[in-house]
Design a protein around this motif. Structure first.
Motif, mmCIF file in Angstrom:
data_model
loop_
_atom_site.group_PDB
_atom_site.id
_atom_site.type_symbol
_atom_site.label_atom_id
_atom_site.label_comp_id
_atom_site.label_asym_id
_atom_site.label_seq_id
_atom_site.Cartn_x
_atom_site.Cartn_y
_atom_site.Cartn_z
ATOM 1 N N ARG A 14 15.601 -23.290 61.711
ATOM 2 C CA ARG A 14 14.206 -22.736 62.411
ATOM 3 C C ARG A 14 13.706 -23.866 62.658
ATOM 4 N NH1 ARG A 14 9.975 -18.256 63.036
ATOM 5 N NH2 ARG A 14 9.936 -17.654 65.193
ATOM 6 N N TYR A 46 13.893 -15.409 63.752
ATOM 7 C CA TYR A 46 15.389 -15.706 64.246
ATOM 8 C C TYR A 46 15.688 -17.520 63.615
ATOM 9 C CZ TYR A 46 15.129 -11.959 67.990
ATOM 10 O OH TYR A 46 15.430 -10.634 68.644
ATOM 11 N N GLU A 57 17.769 -23.619 70.075
ATOM 12 C CA GLU A 57 17.109 -22.496 70.164
ATOM 13 C C GLU A 57 16.327 -22.748 70.894
ATOM 14 O OE1 GLU A 57 17.380 -18.614 70.347
ATOM 15 O OE2 GLU A 57 20.199 -18.285 70.086
ATOM 16 N N SER A 135 24.427 -17.417 69.812
ATOM 17 C CA SER A 135 23.439 -18.075 70.503
ATOM 18 C C SER A 135 23.768 -18.259 71.901
ATOM 19 C CB SER A 135 23.604 -19.306 70.101
ATOM 20 O OG SER A 135 22.483 -19.706 71.127
ATOM 21 N N ASN A 146 23.475 -17.206 65.555
ATOM 22 C CA ASN A 146 21.953 -17.375 64.734
ATOM 23 C C ASN A 146 22.643 -16.073 63.494
ATOM 24 O OD1 ASN A 146 21.033 -19.323 66.331
ATOM 25 N ND2 ASN A 146 20.699 -17.264 68.197
ATOM 26 N N VAL A 148 19.901 -13.394 62.842
ATOM 27 C CA VAL A 148 18.037 -12.482 63.054
ATOM 28 C C VAL A 148 18.036 -11.094 61.870
ATOM 29 C CG1 VAL A 148 17.135 -10.683 64.918
ATOM 30 C CG2 VAL A 148 18.958 -12.572 65.387
#
Length: 178
Positions: A14, A46, A57, A135, A146, A148
Motif C-alpha cells: 500500500r 485496500y 492506486e 485494480s 488488489n 480489499v
C-alpha cells in the motif's frame, strides 16, 4: 448461498500519504470517505498485490504530477477471501465484471448505492473477510490486482502484519508536527 472462498497468503502493498504512515493498519480513511468496495462507515483496508499497482492506486488523483508516498509491505494470511476475477462467482452473487468498474464516487454523490457497495454487503453478510479484485486505477489492466479486506487483525484467522523490521515507520502523528 454458497460461494467459493479461499485462504490468501502472501505479501501485499500500500502506498500511503506519508502523514498517515504511522497507522498503516487503520483503514480509517476508507471508513470515513468510503471506497469502491465499502460505503462510508464501513472500515476497509485496500492493498495491492504488487508495488506498481499500489503506486498507481495511490496516485489516481495525480496522474501527471506524482506526489510523495510511503510504500508499506504487509504479510497476509487471511481466510475467507473471495476472488472477484471468477466470473461464475460474480454471477452467483448477481453481479457482472462490468459492474465492478462502476463510477462509484459519482453514484454516491447522487445518493445512489453503487453496485460494488451492494456486492460488498452481500459478501460481508456471508462473513467473507475480503476480496481479490482487479485494480480500476487509470493505466491498470486485469493483471493489476488488489486485496480489499473488511476483516483483519494481528490474530488468526485474518492476520495482517506490517513489515517494518527496522522500525522505520513513524509511531504517532506528532512525527509530522513542525
Amino acid at each position: 448461498m454458497t460461494i467459493n472462498i479461499s485462504r490468501f497468503t502472501g505479501i501485499a502493498y500500500r502506498a500511503h500519504h506519508p502523514m498517515w504512515s504511522y497507522d498503516p493498519l487503520s483503514g480509517n480513511g476508507a471508513k470515513q470517505h468510503g471506497g469502491r468496495f465499502n460505503p462510508p462507515g464501513c472500515g476497509a483496508l485496500y492493498l495491492s498485490l504488487d508495488p506498481t499497482t499500489a503506486w498507481m492506486e495511490a496516485q489516481q488523483g495525480f496522474p501527471f504530477k506524482p506526489q510523495p508516498m510511503t510504500l508499506v509491505a504487509y504479510e497476509i494470511d487471511c481466510t475467507k477471501i473471495a476472488d472477484l476475477n471468477d466470473t461464475q462467482l460474480l454471477a452467483n452473487l448477481g453481479c457482472s465484471p462490468q459492474e465492478l468498474s462502476c463510477a462509484w464516487e459519482y453514484l454516491a454523490t447522487l445518493n445512489k448505492m453503487p453496485s460494488t457497495w451492494q456486492l460488498a454487503e452481500k459478501l460481508r453478510a456471508l462473513e467473507v473477510a475480503g476480496i481479490v479484485v482487479r485494480s480500476f486505477a487509470p493505466g491498470c489492466t486485469s493483471t493489476n490486482q488488489n486485496l480489499v479486506l473488511w476483516n483483519w487483525s494481528n490474530a488468526e484467522p485474518h492476520v495482517v502484519r506490517v513489515i517494518d523490521d527496522f522500525g522505520r515507520l513513524p509511531k504517532s502523528p506528532e512525527s509530522w508536527s513542525g
